[in-house]
Structure formats: C-alpha cells, structure tokens
Scaffold this motif. Sequence first.
Motif, PDB file in Angstrom:
ATOM      1  N   ALA A 119     -79.100 -97.089 -64.030  1.00 36.35           N
ATOM      2  CA  ALA A 119     -79.225 -96.833 -62.593  1.00 36.35           C
ATOM      3  C   ALA A 119     -79.141 -95.353 -62.240  1.00 36.35           C
ATOM      4  CB  ALA A 119     -78.128 -97.598 -61.844  1.00 36.35           C
ATOM      5  N   LEU A 120     -78.340 -94.577 -62.992  1.00 33.04           N
ATOM      6  CA  LEU A 120     -78.070 -93.189 -62.603  1.00 33.04           C
ATOM      7  C   LEU A 120     -78.579 -92.162 -63.595  1.00 33.04           C
ATOM      8  CD1 LEU A 120     -74.367 -93.709 -61.441  1.00 33.04           C
ATOM      9  CD2 LEU A 120     -76.414 -93.730 -60.015  1.00 33.04           C
ATOM     10  N   GLY A 121     -79.003 -92.584 -64.771  1.00 32.27           N
ATOM     11  CA  GLY A 121     -79.372 -91.633 -65.803  1.00 32.27           C
ATOM     12  C   GLY A 121     -78.238 -91.445 -66.794  1.00 32.27           C
ATOM     13  N   ASP A 122     -78.545 -90.787 -67.906  1.00 33.47           N
ATOM     14  CA  ASP A 122     -77.567 -90.665 -68.987  1.00 33.47           C
ATOM     15  C   ASP A 122     -76.326 -89.877 -68.566  1.00 33.47           C
ATOM     16  OD1 ASP A 122     -79.297 -92.107 -70.489  1.00 33.47           O
ATOM     17  OD2 ASP A 122     -79.964 -90.445 -71.751  1.00 33.47           O
ATOM     18  N   ILE A 123     -76.528 -88.734 -67.923  1.00 35.74           N
ATOM     19  CA  ILE A 123     -75.390 -87.871 -67.604  1.00 35.74           C
ATOM     20  C   ILE A 123     -74.485 -88.515 -66.558  1.00 35.74           C
ATOM     21  CG2 ILE A 123     -74.687 -85.631 -66.703  1.00 35.74           C
ATOM     22  CD1 ILE A 123     -75.890 -85.542 -69.495  1.00 35.74           C
ATOM     23  N   GLU A 124     -75.039 -88.883 -65.427  1.00 32.99           N
ATOM     24  CA  GLU A 124     -74.228 -89.468 -64.359  1.00 32.99           C
ATOM     25  C   GLU A 124     -73.678 -90.827 -64.765  1.00 32.99           C
ATOM     26  OE1 GLU A 124     -73.245 -87.909 -61.706  1.00 32.99           O
ATOM     27  OE2 GLU A 124     -74.378 -86.137 -62.372  1.00 32.99           O
ATOM     28  N   GLY A 125     -74.458 -91.589 -65.524  1.00 27.12           N
ATOM     29  CA  GLY A 125     -73.958 -92.877 -65.983  1.00 27.12           C
ATOM     30  C   GLY A 125     -72.775 -92.741 -66.924  1.00 27.12           C
ATOM     31  N   THR A 126     -72.796 -91.715 -67.786  1.00 22.73           N
ATOM     32  CA  THR A 126     -71.660 -91.474 -68.686  1.00 22.73           C
ATOM     33  C   THR A 126     -70.437 -91.029 -67.901  1.00 22.73           C
ATOM     34  OG1 THR A 126     -73.188 -90.868 -70.459  1.00 22.73           O
ATOM     35  CG2 THR A 126     -70.889 -90.184 -70.702  1.00 22.73           C
ATOM     36  N   LYS A 127     -70.639 -90.244 -66.853  1.00 20.55           N
ATOM     37  CA  LYS A 127     -69.508 -89.835 -66.014  1.00 20.55           C
ATOM     38  C   LYS A 127     -68.837 -91.054 -65.380  1.00 20.55           C
ATOM     39  CE  LYS A 127     -70.964 -85.153 -64.723  1.00 20.55           C
ATOM     40  NZ  LYS A 127     -71.330 -84.264 -63.593  1.00 20.55           N
ATOM     41  N   VAL A 128     -69.635 -92.001 -64.924  1.00 19.73           N
ATOM     42  CA  VAL A 128     -69.072 -93.224 -64.344  1.00 19.73           C
ATOM     43  C   VAL A 128     -68.252 -93.975 -65.392  1.00 19.73           C
ATOM     44  CG1 VAL A 128     -69.651 -95.498 -63.409  1.00 19.73           C
ATOM     45  CG2 VAL A 128     -70.835 -93.459 -62.574  1.00 19.73           C
ATOM     46  N   LEU A 129     -68.762 -94.052 -66.610  1.00 21.61           N
ATOM     47  CA  LEU A 129     -68.019 -94.727 -67.681  1.00 21.61           C
ATOM     48  C   LEU A 129     -66.683 -94.039 -67.948  1.00 21.61           C
ATOM     49  CD1 LEU A 129     -67.785 -96.703 -70.096  1.00 21.61           C
ATOM     50  CD2 LEU A 129     -68.978 -94.978 -71.464  1.00 21.61           C
ATOM     51  N   VAL A 130     -66.676 -92.720 -68.026  1.00 22.17           N
ATOM     52  CA  VAL A 130     -65.433 -91.992 -68.289  1.00 22.17           C
ATOM     53  C   VAL A 130     -64.432 -92.213 -67.164  1.00 22.17           C
ATOM     54  CG1 VAL A 130     -64.430 -89.708 -68.621  1.00 22.17           C
ATOM     55  CG2 VAL A 130     -66.594 -90.281 -69.727  1.00 22.17           C
ATOM     56  N   GLN A 131     -64.912 -92.237 -65.918  1.00 22.96           N
ATOM     57  CA  GLN A 131     -64.014 -92.495 -64.789  1.00 22.96           C
ATOM     58  C   GLN A 131     -63.380 -93.880 -64.893  1.00 22.96           C
ATOM     59  OE1 GLN A 131     -66.585 -91.868 -61.456  1.00 22.96           O
ATOM     60  NE2 GLN A 131     -66.431 -89.632 -61.532  1.00 22.96           N
ATOM     61  N   VAL A 132     -64.152 -94.857 -65.357  1.00 19.90           N
ATOM     62  CA  VAL A 132     -63.594 -96.201 -65.537  1.00 19.90           C
ATOM     63  C   VAL A 132     -62.594 -96.209 -66.706  1.00 19.90           C
ATOM     64  CG1 VAL A 132     -64.154 -98.575 -66.190  1.00 19.90           C
ATOM     65  CG2 VAL A 132     -65.578 -97.365 -64.530  1.00 19.90           C
ATOM     66  N   LEU A 133     -62.889 -95.476 -67.775  1.00 19.91           N
ATOM     67  CA  LEU A 133     -61.951 -95.407 -68.890  1.00 19.91           C
ATOM     68  C   LEU A 133     -60.627 -94.788 -68.475  1.00 19.91           C
ATOM     69  CD1 LEU A 133     -64.365 -94.281 -71.763  1.00 19.91           C
ATOM     70  CD2 LEU A 133     -63.347 -96.546 -71.443  1.00 19.91           C
ATOM     71  N   LEU A 134     -60.646 -93.871 -67.530  1.00 22.37           N
ATOM     72  CA  LEU A 134     -59.406 -93.273 -67.042  1.00 22.37           C
ATOM     73  C   LEU A 134     -58.519 -94.295 -66.330  1.00 22.37           C
ATOM     74  CD1 LEU A 134     -60.781 -89.855 -65.735  1.00 22.37           C
ATOM     75  CD2 LEU A 134     -59.084 -90.149 -67.540  1.00 22.37           C
ATOM     76  N   LEU A 135     -59.103 -95.395 -65.852  1.00 23.36           N
ATOM     77  CA  LEU A 135     -58.303 -96.426 -65.192  1.00 23.36           C
ATOM     78  C   LEU A 135     -57.315 -97.073 -66.146  1.00 23.36           C
ATOM     79  CD1 LEU A 135     -61.020 -98.246 -63.027  1.00 23.36           C
ATOM     80  CD2 LEU A 135     -59.249 -96.676 -62.226  1.00 23.36           C
ATOM     81  N   HIS A 136     -57.603 -97.035 -67.445  1.00 26.66           N
ATOM     82  CA  HIS A 136     -56.701 -97.666 -68.413  1.00 26.66           C
ATOM     83  C   HIS A 136     -55.341 -96.989 -68.457  1.00 26.66           C
ATOM     84  CE1 HIS A 136     -59.450-100.575 -70.262  1.00 26.66           C
ATOM     85  NE2 HIS A 136     -60.402 -99.644 -70.204  1.00 26.66           N
ATOM     86  N   ARG A 137     -55.239 -95.758 -67.971  1.00 32.54           N
ATOM     87  CA  ARG A 137     -53.945 -95.074 -67.960  1.00 32.54           C
ATOM     88  C   ARG A 137     -53.008 -95.638 -66.900  1.00 32.54           C
ATOM     89  NH1 ARG A 137     -55.598 -88.638 -68.506  1.00 32.54           N
ATOM     90  NH2 ARG A 137     -56.730 -88.810 -70.486  1.00 32.54           N
ATOM     91  N   HIS A 138     -53.563 -96.275 -65.881  1.00 35.44           N
ATOM     92  CA  HIS A 138     -52.745 -96.720 -64.750  1.00 35.44           C
ATOM     93  C   HIS A 138     -52.804 -98.226 -64.521  1.00 35.44           C
ATOM     94  CE1 HIS A 138     -52.574 -92.449 -63.893  1.00 35.44           C
ATOM     95  NE2 HIS A 138     -53.882 -92.414 -63.855  1.00 35.44           N
ATOM     96  N   LEU A 139     -53.787 -98.902 -65.122  1.00 29.20           N
ATOM     97  CA  LEU A 139     -53.930-100.336 -64.955  1.00 29.20           C
ATOM     98  C   LEU A 139     -53.861-101.019 -66.315  1.00 29.20           C
ATOM     99  CD1 LEU A 139     -56.910-100.383 -62.412  1.00 29.20           C
ATOM    100  CD2 LEU A 139     -54.472-100.504 -61.891  1.00 29.20           C
ATOM    101  N   GLN A 140     -53.469-102.284 -66.301  1.00 27.36           N
ATOM    102  CA  GLN A 140     -53.409-103.049 -67.538  1.00 27.36           C
ATOM    103  C   GLN A 140     -54.795-103.144 -68.173  1.00 27.36           C
ATOM    104  OE1 GLN A 140     -50.694-104.139 -68.936  1.00 27.36           O
ATOM    105  NE2 GLN A 140     -49.178-103.953 -67.305  1.00 27.36           N
ATOM    106  N   HIS A 141     -54.828-103.047 -69.513  1.00 27.91           N
ATOM    107  CA  HIS A 141     -56.109-103.052 -70.214  1.00 27.91           C
ATOM    108  C   HIS A 141     -56.911-104.326 -69.912  1.00 27.91           C
ATOM    109  CE1 HIS A 141     -58.968-102.197 -73.484  1.00 27.91           C
ATOM    110  NE2 HIS A 141     -58.857-103.480 -73.804  1.00 27.91           N
ATOM    111  N   ALA A 142     -56.256-105.464 -69.990  1.00 28.79           N
ATOM    112  CA  ALA A 142     -56.954-106.725 -69.744  1.00 28.79           C
ATOM    113  C   ALA A 142     -57.473-106.804 -68.316  1.00 28.79           C
ATOM    114  CB  ALA A 142     -56.029-107.904 -70.041  1.00 28.79           C
TER     115      ALA A 142
END
Length: 241
Positions: A119-142
């Motif tokens: 939907a956003l292209g490689d660069i912006e799409g990867t940024k969205v993924l990294v932002q979601v991965l950062l959620l694991h620091r504050h929310l339960q993995h499951a």
Amino acid sequence: MPLPGEVFETGLTLTPRVDRYAMITVKMCRYSVPARFIGHKIRVVLRSAELIAYDGRMEIARHPRLTGRGEERIVLDHFLEVLLRKPGAFAGSETLDQARVDGSFTTTHEALWAAAKSALGDIEGTKVLVQVLLLHRHLQHADVIAGVRAALAVGAFTRDVVALEARKVAETGGRSPTVSADTPIPEPPPPAPDPQVTCLTMRRVAQLPLDNRPLPVLEAWDQLLRGPRKDPQGRAPVPDR
C-alpha cells in the motif's frame, strides 16, 4: 549449615565498550545491546549459560552464552530506532535473519509487512512495520500478534490500529495489556550493624583498682612558663612576649 540469605554472584564481571554496530565482544563472541549505548562502557556479567548486560543497575540485554569462537547473537529490538531512520537496511540485515530463526519475527509480522509495502511502498511500509515492532516493548507479545491479525482482517495495518486491537484483546481476556520494559531491581539489603568491639586498653583500665589519690597541684610549674627562655646556642635569654 543453611545457605546464606545473600545471593552470591558466580559470574565473571567485565566492562566492554559498545562498538559502532551496537555490539560488545566478550570471550571472542559478539552480542548486541540497545543502539543508544553505542560508544559507552557497560557492565557485563558472564555466567556459565547466559550473559547479562547492565547500564548502572538497569538490565539492558540478556543473551544465552555463546561458545563458538566468532559467533554472534543479535536481537532485533536493539536496532529498531536505527531501522526507523534507515528502513532500507532492514530487508537484508543479519538482525532480521536471526529474528526469523529464533521466532521473534513471525509469519504474522511478515503478512503485515507485505500489506504495508503493497500500500505504501518499501520504505514507508517498512517504517510502519518497525513502529508496530516497537509496540512489543509496552504490550504483551501475544496481544500484539492478535492485534495485527485483527487489523489485517479489516484491511488496516497502522500502528494505532494494531495497538487498539491489542488492547481490546487484553481487555477481553481480563488482563492488563501493558508490560514493564525494565525489570525492577530489588534494593540491596541494609548493611548489618558492626559488631561491638571491646578495646583492650579500656578492658585493662576497667580491671584496675580505684585511684583515690588527690589530683596533683601544678601551680608551682607555672613559674617555668613565666621565666626567660634560654637560647640553645648560649646567647642571651629571649624574653617571652
């Protein structure tokens, strides 16, 4: 005899410096630490089966101990801030390969990444993924994984939607979705009071008989202080001032 209450640390304490790749070298093996410690000296406790890295008293990384010369242990979470600034380095990185092998980067993450890039292209799409991965620091993995699946089911993939769905899953399960990023470190026990030490001199004095003699009279000795002082080289007496 019973074991002592204090914890006895059997690990080897070292103070390596974090290199520019956010790695430390311990016993010919390399381990990752959070990228914000690049250039800093940190404290490491090397045990028989694990390595723990500290900044002061705060634990910043924990790895299983490596035994082969030149082996590396890399944790994806340690590099997320760097990858957010340089998303192009994510796809072919050793960090991603190890995360796939150890299972921390799941097929659900892969599906989110593919949808975001489409939907956003490689660069912006990867940024969205990294932002979601950062959620694991504050929310339960499951909960994060369930939130990603729920978001993809409605055609969304942004960080805010994933976080909202993850919290809904946690509330439905009747638990708190948040986790503590830092493991609390117990305060050290108060120092034991010093044992009472008996001075040998005071013990001997206490054993002496009482002295009932009157105190000496020192008025006659005061005349020496008022008399002229004799020069040691035989010169004339020097009067007191």
